[in-house]
Enzyme design. Structure first.
Site, mmCIF file in Angstrom:
data_model
loop_
_atom_site.group_PDB
_atom_site.id
_atom_site.type_symbol
_atom_site.label_atom_id
_atom_site.label_comp_id
_atom_site.label_asym_id
_atom_site.label_seq_id
_atom_site.Cartn_x
_atom_site.Cartn_y
_atom_site.Cartn_z
ATOM 1 C CG HIS A 72 -10.755 31.414 -7.175
ATOM 2 N ND1 HIS A 72 -10.622 31.284 -5.813
ATOM 3 C CD2 HIS A 72 -11.061 30.178 -7.656
ATOM 4 C CE1 HIS A 72 -10.865 30.020 -5.472
ATOM 5 N NE2 HIS A 72 -11.120 29.335 -6.567
ATOM 6 C CE1 TYR A 200 -8.869 36.462 0.474
ATOM 7 C CE2 TYR A 200 -7.339 36.739 2.297
ATOM 8 C CZ TYR A 200 -7.583 36.477 0.958
ATOM 9 O OH TYR A 200 -6.530 36.235 0.118
ATOM 10 N N PRO A 292 0.860 37.258 4.906
ATOM 11 C CG PRO A 292 0.290 35.207 5.828
ATOM 12 C CD PRO A 292 1.077 36.440 6.094
ATOM 13 C CE LYS A 296 -1.362 41.400 -3.994
ATOM 14 N NZ LYS A 296 -1.796 40.938 -5.317
ATOM 15 C CE1 TYR A 384 -6.833 37.495 -4.396
ATOM 16 C CE2 TYR A 384 -6.649 38.505 -2.217
ATOM 17 C CZ TYR A 384 -6.722 37.374 -3.027
ATOM 18 O OH TYR A 384 -6.683 36.118 -2.452
HETATM 19 C C1 PHB Z 1 -3.355 29.900 0.673
HETATM 20 O O1 PHB Z 1 -4.127 29.276 -0.089
HETATM 21 O O2 PHB Z 1 -2.438 29.336 1.308
HETATM 22 C C2 PHB Z 1 -3.543 31.400 0.830
HETATM 23 C C3 PHB Z 1 -4.481 32.050 0.034
HETATM 24 C C4 PHB Z 1 -4.664 33.425 0.178
HETATM 25 C C5 PHB Z 1 -3.923 34.117 1.110
HETATM 26 C C6 PHB Z 1 -2.967 33.455 1.912
HETATM 27 C C7 PHB Z 1 -2.784 32.084 1.776
HETATM 28 O O3 PHB Z 1 -4.121 35.455 1.261
#
Ligand code: PHB
Ligand code: APR
Length: 389
Positions: A72, A200, A292, A296, A384
């Site tokens: 990505h 997000y 989460p 990280k 990130y």
């Molecule tokens: C996930 O795919 O479980 C995931 C991805 C990004 C995040 C948190 C969880 O910030």
């Protein structure tokens, strides 16, 4: 039994450290409280920084990841009906790898077993003795029989609820914690991802995240109350609420299906200092927890493992203790930056029960500044994809 490094915990931290050290001829024994299947049954995040990917390559366990992962170059951030992209590649020259932690752990277990790595499952009563001496040892029980491992060093990779952190005396430890007033309700579904990148979403109803594991397996989250239980949410209720929080186009395109996993995780920021006591070194969740939001968790475990691995190789090969002596300082320097970024993203995108109208205006202004300012986007992208080790 005698080994060079006793590793408590057979999650990704312990397994990766064991595999890396083994390839350098350093003997380890991993003690895991559960079974392999239980560990592999845990559903965790799936975003890997380039530093983690490089460690997996160095450990010789990157083949399936390289074959099956997604790359990505950016992500989408939405707020209300607005949305914009952050292009990691444009700002940093690097991308992130999307590959489930479960798969990482599976690959590590397979590699350990292929190399004859010593992993003891179903251990109980693990205790670390003499960590502040030159002759530490670990005792434990398996099948009701008491066992002892004499070692040179102990790596505490046993997660937040493990025994390692508790081994460090309270008058030595300093702990920092922030609990968030909400959780994440997560669903895994055998459906195609709603978008080719993560979304997000910050909405007046709360946060949501659209993620994935592969073309046929999607992972979704919605912010929920800490008083909620997974059973309070039918699949239909979950999908309906997710649709209310993500951009209309995505809501329209969303392919729903039965949840094959549904769970709620609380959000916490936590760090313990120092991460070393004598010959005991804490790694990963044993030492720190992040919400989460910034993906990280595994990636901070990776930099711990990087520092400890190189420090242990140095001391076993040359007797020079500079690497292990600086372990805690170096690991914590990077961890606190990841804690800040995870805290910042969590505050940016979630609704807090005590937010005033002014607070909501500040939150929107922060998102709109991120949307409109290249320096702000570059700062987010650098954090990130992962700050340097
Ligand atoms: C996930 O795919 O479980 C995931 C991805 C990004 C995040 C948190 C969880 O910030
Ligand atoms: N003795 C032996 N093993 C233990 C003990 C103990 N007393 N206590 C816990 N364990 C085991 C757990 O069963 C688990 O398998 O230690 C392992 C710790 O693994 P994780 O909790 O996954 O921690 P870590 O390996 O550091 O990985 C961090 O996992 O929790 C996620 O978000 C986190 O992605 C991050 C990653």
């Amino acid at each position: 039994m005698k080994t060079q490094v006793a590793i408590i915990g057979g999650g990704p931290s312990g397994l990766l450290l064991s595999q890396l050290l083994h390839r350098k001829g350093i003997d380890t024994v991993v003690l895991e409280r559960k079974t392999r299947d239980y560990v592999l049954g845990r559903i965790r995040a799936g975003i890997l920084e380039v530093g983690f990917v490089n460690l997996m390559r160095e450990a010789g366990v990157a083949e399936r990841m390289d074959r099956e992962c997604f790359i990505h170059d950016g992500t989408v951030i939405s707020y209300g009906d607005e949305q914009f992209g952050i292009n990691f590649k444009e700002h940093t020259g690097t991308s992130v790898v999307v590959y489930g932690q479960t798969e990482v752990t599976r690959d590590l277990y397979d590699a350990r077993e292929k190399m004859g790595g010593q992993i003891v499952f179903n251990v109980d009563q693990v205790e670390i003795h003499g960590a502040d001496s030159d002759k530490p040892y670990v005792t434990y029980q398996v099948d009701g029989t008491a066992q002892r491992i004499d070692c040179d060093y102990v790596a505490g990779c046993d997660g937040f609820h493990g025994v390692s952190r508790q081994t460090i005396p309270l008058d030595v430890r300093r702990e920092y914690e922030k609990l968030y007033p909400f959780g994440w309700l997560g669903v895994l579904s055998e459906t195609p991802p709603v978008h080719h990148e993560l979304i997000y979403a910050s909405s007046e109803r709360g946060f949501a995240l659209c993620s994935m594991r592969n073309d046929h397996l999607s992972r979704y989250y919605i912010q929920c109350s800490l008083s909620d239980a997974p059973g309070d949410w039918s699949d239909q209720m979950f999908w309906d609420e997710l649709r209310r929080r993500i951009p209309a186009e995505a809501a329209e395109a969303l392919v729903t299906g039965p949840s094959i996993e549904k769970s709620i995780a609380p959000l916490r920021s936590f760090v313990t200092e120092p991460m070393r006591w004598g010959r005991l070194f804490l790694c990963g969740d044993a030492a720190h927890i992040v919400p989460p939001t910034g993906a990280k968790g595994l990636n901070t475990a990776a930099s711990d493992i990087h520092y400890l691995y190189h420090g242990l190789v140095q001391v076993f090969e040359t007797g020079d203790t500079e690497g292990i002596d600086r372990y805690s300082e170096k690991a914590l320097a990077r961890i606190w930056k990841a804690e800040r970024f995870s805290w910042w993203m969590t505050n940016l995108l979630h609704r807090f029960p005590d937010q005033s109208p002014f607070d909501l205006k500040m939150q929107r202004a922060e998102i709109e500044f991120l949307r409109s300012n290249r320096a702000a986007q570059s700062a987010m992208a650098q954090n990130y994809v992962g700050l340097p080790y």
